[in-house]
Scaffold this motif. Structure first.
Motif, mmCIF file in Angstrom:
data_model
loop_
_atom_site.group_PDB
_atom_site.id
_atom_site.type_symbol
_atom_site.label_atom_id
_atom_site.label_comp_id
_atom_site.label_asym_id
_atom_site.label_seq_id
_atom_site.Cartn_x
_atom_site.Cartn_y
_atom_site.Cartn_z
ATOM 1 N N MET A 22 0.903 -1.227 0.087
ATOM 2 C CA MET A 22 0.024 0.042 0.092
ATOM 3 C C MET A 22 0.918 1.331 -0.261
ATOM 4 O O MET A 22 0.621 2.168 -0.861
ATOM 5 C CB MET A 22 -0.899 0.086 1.127
ATOM 6 C CG MET A 22 -1.996 -1.229 1.223
ATOM 7 S SD MET A 22 -3.092 -0.960 -0.045
ATOM 8 C CE MET A 22 -2.414 -2.551 -1.266
ATOM 9 N N MET A 34 -8.948 -2.405 -4.638
ATOM 10 C CA MET A 34 -8.822 -2.946 -3.071
ATOM 11 C C MET A 34 -9.304 -4.213 -3.019
ATOM 12 O O MET A 34 -8.996 -4.925 -2.375
ATOM 13 C CB MET A 34 -9.307 -1.652 -2.117
ATOM 14 C CG MET A 34 -9.149 -2.136 -0.691
ATOM 15 S SD MET A 34 -7.221 -2.025 -0.327
ATOM 16 C CE MET A 34 -7.075 -0.464 -0.265
ATOM 17 N N LEU A 322 -4.571 0.371 8.344
ATOM 18 C CA LEU A 322 -4.487 0.897 6.744
ATOM 19 C C LEU A 322 -5.207 2.599 6.919
ATOM 20 O O LEU A 322 -4.652 3.420 6.589
ATOM 21 C CB LEU A 322 -5.501 0.313 6.210
ATOM 22 C CG LEU A 322 -5.822 0.746 4.644
ATOM 23 C CD1 LEU A 322 -4.497 0.559 3.739
ATOM 24 C CD2 LEU A 322 -6.973 -0.152 3.957
ATOM 25 N N LEU A 352 -4.683 5.886 -2.867
ATOM 26 C CA LEU A 352 -4.024 6.164 -1.234
ATOM 27 C C LEU A 352 -3.001 7.268 -1.397
ATOM 28 O O LEU A 352 -2.336 7.502 -2.300
ATOM 29 C CB LEU A 352 -3.297 4.798 -0.804
ATOM 30 C CG LEU A 352 -4.225 3.521 -0.786
ATOM 31 C CD1 LEU A 352 -4.388 2.774 -1.994
ATOM 32 C CD2 LEU A 352 -3.968 2.936 0.387
#
Length: 359
Positions: A22, A34, A322, A352
């Motif tokens: 990630m 995802m 996360l 992200l």
């Protein structure tokens, strides 16, 4: 649950690998699916839980031996075959096996079966040789059942192989669907996203959440996170088909209707989860706050996301890890869902960005 807690250090290795990937995507700004990464994470966790090792999905950033592709192709076919009348199944299977890619997928399915047999055989050899370094994973617990009460329960090596094959065949899809649904609906709801990240950040600052790896029991003490997990699995249950049962001898009454013995009956989780008489007039909406209402205990009784019985999502402590490290942003594209045996999501596309205060 006991196996997950006992194997937490090994699962942390999977989480570390996931977070490494990630971070790479966040640094490049690449949009990722995802739901795909949730399934690769789930597969590698299953490897740790059952065999004390990852398969390598996340390490190699690829579909290990084509397992995921094979399942995606074969599950609709196998599901259709299961619900067809018995006399039609041979004709149906005879036709679909000629479809492009199906024969190759059947070969990959055979590879999964062989992998299960190989893992069981190798572990059996270690047990028989008295290897004291054997890890206490689910496979070793299955061996304990065989040794201690296998004859009484009629549970032998064949049953062990079936359990392992079932985990490989079904475990990743159900876990990935649950994890994807929780994240998707949280990120899609600005209010829920804000409240959850605030809870996670505050818990981290106060020392309630470990660094770098959030422990499962720590995550379960975050009330809004637990509510988001329940709501994500309620609004999008992992199992899509009814789970059939046979009416017992003498027949019985179900919901006011009489059913003769031997009748096959079932209930669809999505129907139960959208029942306004149980979950309120807003049952069709994602609303984690419903789990703080006075009737939350009663609502819990009707959760059927993995079917009946004791189940848990093995990714609950991954979510706070996360969300305290990255900001997630959905693309304009809606996700897609595919309803066969599993209620599988895809194209959950996000970007992200590293948080300035990430840990």
């Amino acid at each position: 649950m006991s196996h997950i807690v006992r194997a937490e250090e090994r699962i942390d290795l999977c989480t570390d690998m996931f977070m490494t990937r990630m971070k790479e995507f966040a640094n490049t700004g690449e949009i990722i699916d995802m739901s795909k990464w949730a399934q690769m994470y789930a597969f590698d966790v299953i490897g740790q839980l059952f065999f004390s090792r990852m398969f390598g999905f996340m390490k190699d950033k690829s579909d290990y031996r084509g397992y995921i592709r094979s399942l995606d192709l074969l599950v609709p076919i196998l599901t259709t075959s299961c619900v067809l009348p018995t006399y039609i199944r041979p004709l149906f299977l005879g036709i679909v096996v000629l479809m492009p890619g199906v024969y190759k997928a059947l070969g990959s399915l055979k590879d999964i079966e062989k992998a299960a047999e190989s893992c069981v055989s190798e572990r059996q050899r270690l047990v028989e040789s008295g290897d004291v370094t054997e890890n206490k994973d689910i496979l070793s617990s299955l061996f304990d059942i065989v040794r201690e009460k296998g004859e009484k329960l009629d549970f032998g090596m064949t049953e062990v192989q079936v359990e392992v094959f079932g985990a490989l065949f079904a475990g990743s899809d159900t876990t990935a669907a649950a994890l994807s649904s929780i994240l998707y609906h949280v990120v899609k709801s600005p209010t829920a996203y804000r409240k959850l990240t605030e809870e996670i950040d505050q818990a981290t600052k106060s020392g309630q959440l470990s660094v770098p790896n959030v422990q499962y029991q720590e995550a379960m003490k975050l009330p809004y996170l637990v509510a988001c997990c329940k709501e994500g699995m309620r609004i999008h249950p992992s199992v899509a088909l009814t789970l059939p049962r046979h009416v017992p001898q003498g027949g019985c009454t179900i919901s006011g209707d009489w059913f003769a013995e031997g009748t096959r009956v079932g209930v669809n989780a999505a129907v139960v989860h959208r029942d306004k008489g149980i979950f309120g007039e807003d049952a069709d909406s994602f609303n984690p706050d419903r789990w703080f209402r006075d009737d939350a205990v009663n609502m819990d009784r009707y959760m059927f996301h993995f079917g009946g019985g004791s189940r848990t999502c093995i990714g609950k402590n991954l979510i706070p890890q996360l969300l305290r490290s990255f900001d997630l942003e959905l693309t304009d594209q809606e996700w897609e869902t595919h309803n066969f045996w599993f209620h599988k999501p895809s194209n959950f596309n996000v970007r992200l960005r590293p948080k300035a205060t990430s840990v």
